[in-house]
Design a protein around this motif. Structure first.
Motif, mmCIF file in Angstrom:
data_model
loop_
_atom_site.group_PDB
_atom_site.id
_atom_site.type_symbol
_atom_site.label_atom_id
_atom_site.label_comp_id
_atom_site.label_asym_id
_atom_site.label_seq_id
_atom_site.Cartn_x
_atom_site.Cartn_y
_atom_site.Cartn_z
ATOM 1 N N GLU A 82 0.817 -1.214 0.000
ATOM 2 C CA GLU A 82 0.000 0.000 0.000
ATOM 3 C C GLU A 82 0.855 1.270 0.000
ATOM 4 O OE1 GLU A 82 -3.552 0.022 2.014
ATOM 5 O OE2 GLU A 82 -3.781 -2.169 1.952
ATOM 6 N N LEU A 83 0.262 2.340 -0.512
ATOM 7 C CA LEU A 83 0.810 3.683 -0.363
ATOM 8 C C LEU A 83 0.250 4.286 0.909
ATOM 9 C CD1 LEU A 83 2.239 6.301 -1.337
ATOM 10 C CD2 LEU A 83 0.140 6.826 -2.604
ATOM 11 N N ALA A 84 1.142 4.735 1.799
ATOM 12 C CA ALA A 84 0.729 5.387 3.038
ATOM 13 C C ALA A 84 0.833 6.898 2.887
ATOM 14 C CB ALA A 84 1.598 4.925 4.206
ATOM 15 N N VAL A 85 -0.165 7.591 3.419
ATOM 16 C CA VAL A 85 -0.192 9.054 3.418
ATOM 17 C C VAL A 85 -0.152 9.520 4.863
ATOM 18 C CG1 VAL A 85 -1.508 11.095 2.759
ATOM 19 C CG2 VAL A 85 -1.551 9.061 1.290
ATOM 20 N N ALA A 86 0.815 10.367 5.183
ATOM 21 C CA ALA A 86 0.983 10.871 6.540
ATOM 22 C C ALA A 86 0.426 12.295 6.631
ATOM 23 C CB ALA A 86 2.463 10.864 6.928
ATOM 24 N N ILE A 87 -0.489 12.506 7.554
ATOM 25 C CA ILE A 87 -1.102 13.818 7.744
ATOM 26 C C ILE A 87 -0.154 14.720 8.537
ATOM 27 C CG2 ILE A 87 -3.056 15.046 8.777
ATOM 28 C CD1 ILE A 87 -3.777 13.422 6.287
ATOM 29 N N TYR A 106 4.653 10.842 2.218
ATOM 30 C CA TYR A 106 4.172 9.581 1.666
ATOM 31 C C TYR A 106 5.191 8.483 1.980
ATOM 32 C CZ TYR A 106 1.366 12.721 -1.282
ATOM 33 O OH TYR A 106 0.513 13.691 -1.741
ATOM 34 N N GLY A 107 4.721 7.231 1.979
ATOM 35 C CA GLY A 107 5.646 6.128 2.201
ATOM 36 C C GLY A 107 5.059 4.802 1.773
ATOM 37 N N CYS A 108 5.924 3.811 1.680
ATOM 38 C CA CYS A 108 5.505 2.432 1.388
ATOM 39 C C CYS A 108 5.076 1.751 2.686
ATOM 40 C CB CYS A 108 6.661 1.654 0.765
ATOM 41 S SG CYS A 108 7.108 2.182 -0.901
ATOM 42 N N ALA A 109 4.062 0.908 2.586
ATOM 43 C CA ALA A 109 3.561 0.198 3.772
ATOM 44 C C ALA A 109 3.022 -1.166 3.377
ATOM 45 C CB ALA A 109 2.473 1.012 4.462
ATOM 46 N N LEU A 110 3.020 -2.061 4.339
ATOM 47 C CA LEU A 110 2.395 -3.369 4.195
ATOM 48 C C LEU A 110 1.213 -3.461 5.150
ATOM 49 C CD1 LEU A 110 5.529 -5.717 4.156
ATOM 50 C CD2 LEU A 110 4.246 -4.849 2.183
ATOM 51 N N ASP A 111 0.083 -3.889 4.624
ATOM 52 C CA ASP A 111 -1.094 -4.210 5.432
ATOM 53 C C ASP A 111 -1.200 -5.729 5.466
ATOM 54 O OD1 ASP A 111 -3.630 -4.728 6.442
ATOM 55 O OD2 ASP A 111 -4.677 -3.999 4.655
ATOM 56 N N MET A 112 -0.573 -6.343 6.467
ATOM 57 C CA MET A 112 -0.582 -7.800 6.581
ATOM 58 C C MET A 112 -1.928 -8.245 7.164
ATOM 59 S SD MET A 112 2.333 -8.417 5.270
ATOM 60 C CE MET A 112 2.417 -10.194 5.548
ATOM 61 N N ALA A 141 7.936 1.858 5.764
ATOM 62 C CA ALA A 141 9.247 2.307 5.310
ATOM 63 C C ALA A 141 9.406 3.782 5.650
ATOM 64 C CB ALA A 141 9.369 2.097 3.800
ATOM 65 N N PRO A 142 10.631 4.331 5.578
ATOM 66 C CA PRO A 142 10.813 5.768 5.798
ATOM 67 C C PRO A 142 9.929 6.598 4.871
ATOM 68 C CG PRO A 142 12.927 4.668 5.813
ATOM 69 C CD PRO A 142 11.915 3.638 5.393
ATOM 70 N N LEU A 143 9.452 7.707 5.411
ATOM 71 C CA LEU A 143 8.572 8.600 4.668
ATOM 72 C C LEU A 143 9.377 9.588 3.823
ATOM 73 C CD1 LEU A 143 6.090 9.432 7.571
ATOM 74 C CD2 LEU A 143 5.721 7.800 5.713
ATOM 75 N N THR A 144 8.751 10.068 2.761
ATOM 76 C CA THR A 144 9.304 11.128 1.920
ATOM 77 C C THR A 144 8.343 12.306 1.957
ATOM 78 O OG1 THR A 144 10.440 9.578 0.450
ATOM 79 C CG2 THR A 144 9.974 11.776 -0.425
ATOM 80 N N ARG A 145 8.870 13.482 2.254
ATOM 81 C CA ARG A 145 8.016 14.660 2.366
ATOM 82 C C ARG A 145 7.247 14.921 1.069
ATOM 83 N NH1 ARG A 145 8.222 18.804 6.135
ATOM 84 N NH2 ARG A 145 9.647 18.528 7.891
ATOM 85 N N ALA A 146 6.053 15.496 1.233
ATOM 86 C CA ALA A 146 5.168 15.710 0.095
ATOM 87 C C ALA A 146 5.740 16.702 -0.913
ATOM 88 C CB ALA A 146 3.799 16.185 0.585
ATOM 89 N N ASP A 147 6.621 17.593 -0.481
ATOM 90 C CA ASP A 147 7.209 18.526 -1.444
ATOM 91 C C ASP A 147 8.372 17.919 -2.212
ATOM 92 O OD1 ASP A 147 8.842 18.451 0.767
ATOM 93 O OD2 ASP A 147 8.974 20.626 1.031
#
Length: 239
Positions: A82-87, A106-112, A141-147
């Protein structure tokens, strides 16, 4: 303030690319059936009237690179990339046009998922908690800023098990786009920093077993890795 009877485990924080500070996990909202092909492989159609959600508990989250035991109570444990979105800003009852300003990263994530338990409870019209809110079942996984990154339609989302490709799609297949999800969810919750939205998984989900190496990625983001080890015999005997 009175002393508590006991201390709770620390809530995980997610590293942010290029930053010293980390992103503490508050709440984890997950979007169900947000890729039409995945909904079809599960025997369902997408509800195009409105998205729907389930949640995972922050203490059940782990970071990429974790080695975790195959969970108790299941014989059909599935990967979901999944794509994770951090508020990053408080938002309530926002419009889709305004929602982007609330995104921190944003970041990579697993929904097991304990698929057998999810299906069993779903067939009885019960909540999915046993199937979805699994210890060590949300992997970040580590997040990457939206900008520094944007979820354009051409971005590939994929997952492999032991080097064999299992999920492979692009973000163009998202039924409900990210701004729409934030807008809709903010009609029910005061979203705030620390809240994460897992935006759904593409087709190709499937079972994994002890010893499997799981790796997922999205173009331009840090990948997520998980290793499943043998079941925790103590946990099994206590269940």
């Amino acid at each position: 303030m009175p002393n508590p009877f006991f201390a709770l485990p620390d809530i995980p924080s997610i590293p942010v690319q290029g930053e010293q500070a980390t992103y503490p996990i508050g709440r984890i909202f997950c979007v169900g059936r947000n890729y039409a092909a995945h909904a079809a492989e599960m025997g369902h159609e997408v509800d195009r009237q409105a998205p729907f959600y389930f949640t995972k508990s922050a203490p059940n989250a782990v970071l990429t690179g974790a080695r975790v035991p195959y969970p108790a109570g299941t014989e059909d444990y599935h990967h979901e990339m999944e794509l994770a979105v951090a508020i990053g800003k408080p938002v309530f009852q926002t419009t889709a046009a305004q929602a982007h300003a609330a995104i921190f990263a944003y970041g990579c994530a697993l929904d097991m998922t304990r698929r057998d338990l999810q299906i069993r409870e779903r067939n009885k019209q019960r909540p999915w908690d046993l199937g979805k809110d699994v210890e060590n079942g949300a992997v970040f996984a580590p997040l990457t800023r939206a900008d520094h990154w944007s979820p354009t339609d051409d971005k590939r989302i994929y997952l492999s098990v032991n080097g064999q490709l299992a999920q492979d799609a692009t973000l163009s297949e998202l039924v409900w786009k990210i701004d729409e999800l934030i807008s809709h969810l903010s009609g029910f919750y005061h979203l705030r920093p620390g809240d994460l939205i897992l935006t759904g998984t593409p087709a190709g989900v499937g079972p994994v077993v002890a010893g499997d190496q799981i790796e997922g990625g999205i173009d331009g983001l840090a990948p997520v890795h998980l290793t499943l080890t043998a079941p925790d015999q103590n946990a099994l005997s206590d269940s």
